[in-house]
Design a protein around this motif. Structure first.
Motif, PDB file in Angstrom:
ATOM      1  N   GLN A 169       0.834  -1.201   0.000  1.00  0.00           N
ATOM      2  CA  GLN A 169       0.000   0.000   0.000  1.00  0.00           C
ATOM      3  C   GLN A 169       0.873   1.257   0.000  1.00  0.00           C
ATOM      4  OE1 GLN A 169      -3.279  -0.576  -0.033  1.00  0.00           O
ATOM      5  NE2 GLN A 169      -3.879  -2.091   1.482  1.00  0.00           N
ATOM      6  N   MET A 170       0.342   2.324  -0.584  1.00  0.00           N
ATOM      7  CA  MET A 170       0.925   3.643  -0.415  1.00  0.00           C
ATOM      8  C   MET A 170       0.085   4.381   0.628  1.00  0.00           C
ATOM      9  SD  MET A 170       3.595   4.053  -2.410  1.00  0.00           S
ATOM     10  CE  MET A 170       4.077   2.338  -2.289  1.00  0.00           C
ATOM     11  N   THR A 171       0.720   4.945   1.623  1.00  0.00           N
ATOM     12  CA  THR A 171      -0.023   5.568   2.718  1.00  0.00           C
ATOM     13  C   THR A 171      -0.948   6.670   2.231  1.00  0.00           C
ATOM     14  OG1 THR A 171       1.870   5.104   4.137  1.00  0.00           O
ATOM     15  CG2 THR A 171       0.208   6.588   5.004  1.00  0.00           C
ATOM     16  N   HIS A 172      -0.530   7.439   1.229  1.00  0.00           N
ATOM     17  CA  HIS A 172      -1.390   8.526   0.739  1.00  0.00           C
ATOM     18  C   HIS A 172      -2.639   8.007   0.026  1.00  0.00           C
ATOM     19  CE1 HIS A 172       1.710   7.802  -2.367  1.00  0.00           C
ATOM     20  NE2 HIS A 172       0.777   8.084  -3.251  1.00  0.00           N
ATOM     21  N   GLU A 225       1.411  10.554  11.258  1.00  0.00           N
ATOM     22  CA  GLU A 225      -0.015  10.617  11.605  1.00  0.00           C
ATOM     23  C   GLU A 225      -0.571   9.211  11.816  1.00  0.00           C
ATOM     24  OE1 GLU A 225      -3.935  11.447   8.973  1.00  0.00           O
ATOM     25  OE2 GLU A 225      -2.465  13.074   8.949  1.00  0.00           O
ATOM     26  N   LEU A 226      -0.157   8.274  10.975  1.00  0.00           N
ATOM     27  CA  LEU A 226      -0.636   6.897  11.092  1.00  0.00           C
ATOM     28  C   LEU A 226      -0.147   6.258  12.392  1.00  0.00           C
ATOM     29  CD1 LEU A 226      -2.373   5.031   9.385  1.00  0.00           C
ATOM     30  CD2 LEU A 226      -0.305   4.189   8.259  1.00  0.00           C
ATOM     31  N   ILE A 227       1.080   6.527  12.764  1.00  0.00           N
ATOM     32  CA  ILE A 227       1.593   5.995  14.023  1.00  0.00           C
ATOM     33  C   ILE A 227       0.774   6.514  15.204  1.00  0.00           C
ATOM     34  CG2 ILE A 227       3.532   6.226  15.648  1.00  0.00           C
ATOM     35  CD1 ILE A 227       5.417   5.761  13.317  1.00  0.00           C
ATOM     36  N   GLU A 228       0.416   7.777  15.175  1.00  0.00           N
ATOM     37  CA  GLU A 228      -0.418   8.332  16.251  1.00  0.00           C
ATOM     38  C   GLU A 228      -1.775   7.634  16.293  1.00  0.00           C
ATOM     39  OE1 GLU A 228       0.603  10.333  18.661  1.00  0.00           O
ATOM     40  OE2 GLU A 228       2.551  10.070  17.680  1.00  0.00           O
ATOM     41  N   TYR A 229      -2.321   7.320  15.119  1.00  0.00           N
ATOM     42  CA  TYR A 229      -3.593   6.585  15.064  1.00  0.00           C
ATOM     43  C   TYR A 229      -3.413   5.198  15.683  1.00  0.00           C
ATOM     44  CZ  TYR A 229      -7.720   4.211  13.215  1.00  0.00           C
ATOM     45  OH  TYR A 229      -8.878   3.482  13.093  1.00  0.00           O
ATOM     46  N   PHE A 230      -2.338   4.508  15.319  1.00  0.00           N
ATOM     47  CA  PHE A 230      -2.086   3.175  15.866  1.00  0.00           C
ATOM     48  C   PHE A 230      -1.946   3.229  17.385  1.00  0.00           C
ATOM     49  CE2 PHE A 230       0.152   1.883  11.662  1.00  0.00           C
ATOM     50  CZ  PHE A 230      -1.063   1.552  11.094  1.00  0.00           C
ATOM     51  N   HIS A 265       9.988  14.551   9.958  1.00  0.00           N
ATOM     52  CA  HIS A 265       9.130  13.378  10.171  1.00  0.00           C
ATOM     53  C   HIS A 265       9.938  12.081  10.137  1.00  0.00           C
ATOM     54  CE1 HIS A 265       5.665  15.970   9.930  1.00  0.00           C
ATOM     55  NE2 HIS A 265       5.999  16.366   8.720  1.00  0.00           N
ATOM     56  N   TYR A 266      10.867  11.984   9.207  1.00  0.00           N
ATOM     57  CA  TYR A 266      11.678  10.763   9.072  1.00  0.00           C
ATOM     58  C   TYR A 266      12.451  10.498  10.362  1.00  0.00           C
ATOM     59  CZ  TYR A 266      15.470   7.700   7.488  1.00  0.00           C
ATOM     60  OH  TYR A 266      16.373   6.688   7.349  1.00  0.00           O
ATOM     61  N   ASN A 267      12.991  11.528  10.976  1.00  0.00           N
ATOM     62  CA  ASN A 267      13.746  11.345  12.221  1.00  0.00           C
ATOM     63  C   ASN A 267      12.874  10.820  13.349  1.00  0.00           C
ATOM     64  OD1 ASN A 267      16.192  12.167  11.087  1.00  0.00           O
ATOM     65  ND2 ASN A 267      15.832  14.327  11.570  1.00  0.00           N
ATOM     66  N   GLN A 268      11.585  11.105  13.298  1.00  0.00           N
ATOM     67  CA  GLN A 268      10.655  10.497  14.261  1.00  0.00           C
ATOM     68  C   GLN A 268      10.415   9.029  13.927  1.00  0.00           C
ATOM     69  OE1 GLN A 268       7.086  12.803  15.468  1.00  0.00           O
ATOM     70  NE2 GLN A 268       7.830  14.409  14.118  1.00  0.00           N
ATOM     71  N   LEU A 269      10.226   8.754  12.635  1.00  0.00           N
ATOM     72  CA  LEU A 269       9.887   7.403  12.201  1.00  0.00           C
ATOM     73  C   LEU A 269      10.975   6.386  12.552  1.00  0.00           C
ATOM     74  CD1 LEU A 269       8.422   8.288   8.686  1.00  0.00           C
ATOM     75  CD2 LEU A 269       7.127   7.380  10.628  1.00  0.00           C
TER      76      LEU A 269
END
Length: 241
Positions: free
Chosen positions: A86-89, A137-142, A232-236
């Motif tokens: 999947q592509m997240t967007h 954003e997806l991580i926050e949802y999870f 964002h990448y540094n958070q991921l």
């Protein structure tokens, strides 16, 4: 859920997601699906169909109703393991509660290496095109909904394909298969019709291409986007295995 393991790989573009799809396609217990929400995204996003190569053919070739695609993902029982690249967007305004029934994997890549590659096909990308903010954003949802997830960093995968895939299989509660490490240099029958625009390197490969730092310079017009992506990448990567 019929004891089926349903894996959703949530990736940004140019992030070795196709190589991972090819890896899972080598498993006899697995069926792979190439970006099943792409048609839905192109139909519903106000502008994407105007700049994505092959958009008209993509829209004609696949299901455009996002809810029907989700139902397919939840109801398919063809193999014990189902792998959805999947592509997240592509989640554009789609309800996300189905993720509670999936094994969720986020795939990211250093934007310094990703952006020049993506810009060759889609000029002047936006932050929404490349997935980094959406991944955070997806991580926050999870986390909010107590949904387990794991993050893969493309560089780590390429540096140690076997070790990283073993960790991923453990997370998904499936056995690791050495067949995942190599494949024939050819197209998969599951490839989307957009493969000719994006998959050349994978079609020529025998497996994961050993990591080499990219030496291509970032164009001036991409530097503001790069700085945004890096935040964002540094958070991921703090979550990566």
């Amino acid at each position: 859920m019929n004891n089926i393991t349903r894996i959703c790989l949530w990736s940004g573009p140019r992030n070795i997601s196709t190589a991972l799809m090819y890896a899972f396609a080598q498993r006899e217990d697995t069926k792979v699906f190439d970006e099943p929400l792409y048609g839905y995204y192109l139909k519903n996003h106000p502008e994407a169909h105007t700049y994505h190569p092959g958009a008209d053919l993509i829209l004609k070739s696949m299901e455009n109703d996002g809810e029907k695609v989700v139902s397919m993902m939840l109801e398919n029982t063809e193999k014990p393991v189902l792998f959805f690249k999947q592509m997240t967007h592509h989640l554009w305004n789609l309800k996300r509660d189905f993720m509670k029934k999936m094994v969720n994997v986020i795939l990211t890549r250093d934007p310094k290496e990703m952006l020049p590659s993506f810009n060759k096909v889609i000029k002047n990308p936006s932050i929404d095109d490349v997935g980094y903010a959406l991944h955070v954003e997806l991580i926050e949802y999870f986390k909010t909904h107590q949904i387990p997830f794991v993050v893969l960093d493309a560089k780590k995968v390429l540096l140690n394909p076997k070790g990283t895939l073993q960790k991923l299989c453990t997370f998904a509660n499936i056995p690791f298969d050495n067949k995942m490490l190599s494949w024939q240099p050819q197209q998969l029958k599951e490839d989307g019709i957009w493969a000719k625009y994006w998959y050349k390197n994978v079609h020529l490969s025998h497996g994961f291409i050993p990591y080499k730092p990219k030496e291509e310079k970032i164009s001036e017009h991409l530097k503001p986007l790069l700085n945004e992506c890096l935040t964002h990448y540094n958070q991921l990567i703090t979550y990566s295995i």
